[in-house]
Design an enzyme around this catalytic site. Structure first.
Site, mmCIF file in Angstrom:
data_model
loop_
_atom_site.group_PDB
_atom_site.id
_atom_site.type_symbol
_atom_site.label_atom_id
_atom_site.label_comp_id
_atom_site.label_asym_id
_atom_site.label_seq_id
_atom_site.Cartn_x
_atom_site.Cartn_y
_atom_site.Cartn_z
ATOM 1 N N ASP A 46 0.833 -1.201 0.000
ATOM 2 C CA ASP A 46 0.000 0.000 0.000
ATOM 3 C C ASP A 46 0.870 1.254 0.000
ATOM 4 O OD1 ASP A 46 -1.910 1.947 0.318
ATOM 5 O OD2 ASP A 46 -2.532 1.331 2.325
ATOM 6 N N ASP A 219 -1.166 4.982 -6.316
ATOM 7 C CA ASP A 219 -1.599 4.137 -5.203
ATOM 8 C C ASP A 219 -1.566 2.674 -5.622
ATOM 9 O OD1 ASP A 219 -2.789 2.850 -3.088
ATOM 10 O OD2 ASP A 219 -4.619 4.047 -3.077
#
Length: 348
Positions: A46, A219
């Site tokens: 992440d 992301d």
């Protein structure tokens, strides 16, 4: 508690340390152990947060952790900070804060936070600590002299003929194969996206501008490519896509697929292109998005907010599968390099 396993304690900082990533179809995971727990946790990589979480599916069973009593929350998880040992594939261990989830809505083991440290601003729920931040695993590896630079790189690969390829996570540098191909763009200085891997880019579909030169984020934990709602409507009209009721994705016919134009991302001095194949979900994995074998789904989705409101785009997993990506905290920049998979035709 020792900071490192024997292999690393006498070697000093490495230029780079590589670990394998597993493609689970919608994201990439890395295998870790926590403390003396017998469980191997497969954590989603992440880049939107610096916080590492476990306990979202398999429980936290370590007896070596120290509960700091600090409550922590992000938009989809709540928990408490423990200090414990995080170990990668029995090779490298680092003592660091780990968020143990008390709410567990996720269908995976947790997340490995490789976002900038400032991305955790306001995550700590204690009023006296709200201005504090939580360093990422990259930061802790650097602080404990395991790597020479606060840099983390990811290599994702698209599915090829139904075979799910895996990837690589690199701390401290990047794969030298991409040295001459890497081009960097600075992280935006403008808050709030300056706290994340926020960059400026312009997006063009064919000859039509979807998004002018503006700011969004990169992301790795976000599956799709998201764009502002007004840009999405222009893309939808241009591609002839129809929203599928089962999954919310734009669905097109074979004829519409054949007519797709190149989606171009102007980042810094470079133009990064997604061909027709890169704009569709791999049909061999249609079952993962409630589709049928021969359905064709586009991977562009709407942020549900127009340009000028918050961020204008999210370059997610489907984008990163086509470009090697470097997140450089030392120089506050993001780098991209074309790979053998950039122009691959594997999804159709």
């Amino acid at each position: 508690m020792a900071a490192f396993t024997r292999e690393y304690s006498t070697l000093g900082p490495r230029a780079r340390v590589d670990f394998p990533l597993s493609n689970i179809g919608v994201a990439y995971t890395v295998a870790v152990k926590v403390g003396n727990s017998p469980i191997t946790y497969n954590l989603i990589v992440d880049s939107s947060s610096s916080i590492t979480w476990v306990g979202t599916r398999n429980p936290y069973l370590s007896s070596t952790g120290v509960n700091t009593g600090e409550p922590v929350a992000i938009n989809y998880l709540q928990g408490t900070i423990f200090k414990d040992l995080l170990t990668f594939t029995n090779r490298l261990s680092i003592e660091m804060p780990i968020a143990i989830a008390t709410s567990a809505p996720l269908g995976f083991d947790g997340v490995l936070g490789i976002g900038p440290q400032m991305s955790s601003l306001y995550a700590l729920q204690n009023q006296n600590l709200q201005e504090h931040t939580i360093p990422s695993v990259t930061d802790y590896l650097y602080m404990h002299n395991a790597i020479r630079r606060r840099v983390v790189s990811i290599s994702f690969q698209p599915v090829v003929r139904g075979v799910v390829n895996h990837g690589q996570l690199t701390f401290g540098g990047y794969d030298p194969v991409y040295r001459d191909r890497l081009r960097y763009t600075p992280v935006t200085p403008n808050p709030p996206l300056s706290r994340y891997w926020g960059i400026n880019q312009r997006i063009i579909y064919g000859n039509m501008e979807l998004i002018p030169h503006t700011t969004g984020v990169v992301d790795s934990s976000c599956t799709f490519l998201y764009i502002a709602s007004d840009a999405y409507e222009r893309y939808k009209d241009a591609t002839g896509g129809i929203v599928n009721a089962a999954n919310g994705l734009l669905q097109i016919t074979i004829e519409k697929y054949d007519a797709l134009r190149v989606l171009k991302f102007h980042i810094g001095t470079e133009i990064y292109r997604l061909n027709s194949d890169a704009q569709i979900w791999p049909r061999s994995l249609n079952y993962m998005v409630n589709g049928y074998e021969h359905d064709i789904f586009l991977v562009v989705k709407s942020l549900n907010t127009p340009i000028g409101v918050e961020h204008a785009f999210i370059n997610g997993y489907v984008f990163l599968q086509r470009f090697y990506t470097v997140f450089d905290s030392d120089l506050s920049q993001v780098g991209f390099a074309r790979t053998e998979f950039t122009a691959a035709t594997t999804n159709f």
